[in-house]
Design a protein around this motif. Structure first.
Motif, short mmCIF file in Angstrom:
data_model
loop_
_atom_site.label_atom_id
_atom_site.label_comp_id
_atom_site.label_asym_id
_atom_site.label_seq_id
_atom_site.Cartn_x
_atom_site.Cartn_y
_atom_site.Cartn_z
N THR A 22 3.55 6.11 -2.89
CA THR A 22 4.35 7.04 -2.27
C THR A 22 5.92 6.64 -2.50
O THR A 22 6.49 7.47 -2.95
CB THR A 22 4.49 6.84 -0.80
OG1 THR A 22 4.55 5.61 -0.18
CG2 THR A 22 2.99 7.44 -0.16
N SER A 23 6.31 5.32 -2.89
CA SER A 23 7.55 5.10 -3.38
C SER A 23 7.94 5.50 -4.73
O SER A 23 8.79 6.04 -5.15
CB SER A 23 7.88 3.69 -3.13
OG SER A 23 7.06 2.86 -4.02
N VAL A 24 6.75 5.39 -5.65
CA VAL A 24 7.15 6.02 -6.92
C VAL A 24 6.91 7.45 -7.17
O VAL A 24 7.14 7.76 -8.28
CB VAL A 24 6.08 5.03 -7.94
CG1 VAL A 24 6.54 3.56 -7.85
CG2 VAL A 24 4.74 5.08 -7.85
N GLY A 25 6.02 8.04 -6.42
CA GLY A 25 5.89 9.40 -6.47
C GLY A 25 4.68 9.75 -7.41
O GLY A 25 3.88 8.81 -7.92
N VAL A 26 4.22 11.00 -7.36
CA VAL A 26 3.13 11.08 -8.05
C VAL A 26 3.30 11.14 -9.43
O VAL A 26 2.00 10.92 -10.24
CB VAL A 26 2.70 13.02 -7.70
CG1 VAL A 26 1.40 13.52 -8.47
CG2 VAL A 26 2.35 12.96 -6.09
N SER A 27 4.13 11.34 -10.10
CA SER A 27 4.54 11.40 -11.70
C SER A 27 3.94 10.03 -12.14
O SER A 27 3.33 10.10 -13.24
CB SER A 27 5.70 11.90 -11.81
OG SER A 27 6.81 10.97 -11.70
N ALA A 28 4.61 9.13 -11.39
CA ALA A 28 4.21 7.66 -12.01
C ALA A 28 2.72 7.35 -12.00
O ALA A 28 1.95 6.56 -12.70
CB ALA A 28 4.96 6.49 -11.16
N ASN B 34 0.69 -1.14 0.04
CA ASN B 34 -0.10 0.17 0.05
C ASN B 34 0.85 1.16 0.06
O ASN B 34 0.37 2.27 -0.48
CB ASN B 34 -0.95 -0.05 1.07
CG ASN B 34 -2.04 -1.01 1.01
OD1 ASN B 34 -2.48 -1.32 -0.01
ND2 ASN B 34 -2.38 -1.72 2.16
N LEU B 35 2.20 1.25 0.25
CA LEU B 35 3.21 2.36 0.45
C LEU B 35 3.54 2.57 -1.01
O LEU B 35 4.45 3.27 -1.34
CB LEU B 35 3.96 2.12 1.22
CG LEU B 35 3.64 2.17 2.66
CD1 LEU B 35 4.80 2.05 3.70
CD2 LEU B 35 2.93 3.50 3.06
N GLY B 36 3.27 1.44 -2.19
CA GLY B 36 3.99 1.58 -3.32
C GLY B 36 3.52 2.89 -4.14
O GLY B 36 4.61 3.67 -4.89
#
Length: 201
Positions: A110-116, A106-108
């Protein structure tokens, strides 16, 4: 006066046992076809003729919405859920180069960021618009009566051309059943991960 009261009491109690005329529509309800999956509910007529129909529509959505639109929605969510269940498991073992590995799926985002995440939103939005020729509302998605819900013409290996109508119906039922299971599965996987904070494996 006393005898009149006794006579009235006798007549009213006798009337309680007299046969009464059935209300309008009662015979129709008694003869109505019952649902296969929920035997105490009547069979929802809007489902007739659709693959996977077991008479399960307790909220009567098929009475209020276009059944083609409902089937299209079910298939899209099913297909997304089947991909999601695979992705949810795979990401625990494989990490895309350039990104950090996270055990809590579920933290995926946040780890890739808004752009992804925006790439997914806009990419899928474009795909939705393109496959429906710009018709994305319930009113105009099925202006073409020949359009089959969920059939996007994607069959690169030509399996559909080799199947009879009966074989195709069997495959459609398999896709639908697996998709329904996947929708339940991904919900359980996400909530397990959210509640416990632990990976699945």
């Amino acid at each position: 006066m006393k005898s009149f009261a006794i006579l009235a009491a006798v007549c009213s109690s006798a009337a309680a046992f007299a046969p009464q005329s059935a209300p309008a529509g009662a015979s129709t309800q008694l003869n109505a076809e019952m649902s296969e999956s929920v035997p105490f509910l009547t069979y929802p007529k809007g489902l007739k003729g659709y693959v996977g129909d077991v008479g399960l529509d307790p909220l009567n959505f098929s009475e209020y919405f276009d059944m083609k639109w409902l089937r299209e929605s079910e298939l899209k969510h099913s297909r997304a859920a089947m991909l999601a269940t695979v992705g949810f498991v795979v990401q625990e073992f494989i990490t895309i180069p350039g990104y950090i590995h996270v055990d809590d799926s579920n933290l995926g985002p946040t780890s890739v960021g808004v752009s992804a995440m925006l790439q997914i939103v806009f990419g899928m939005g474009f795909l939705e618009w393109k496959t429906n020729n710009g018709n994305i509302t319930m009113e105009n998605m099925f202006e073409d009566p020949e359009r089959v819900p969920g059939n996007l013409g994607f069959d690169p290996l030509g399996y559909g051309k080799k199947m009879s109508a009966e074989e195709m119906e069997v495959m459609q039922l398999k896709e639908l059943n697996n998709g329904r299971l996947a929708m339940l599965a991904i919900g359980g996987m996400i909530h397990h991960n959210w509640v416990t904070g632990d990976p699945l494996f």
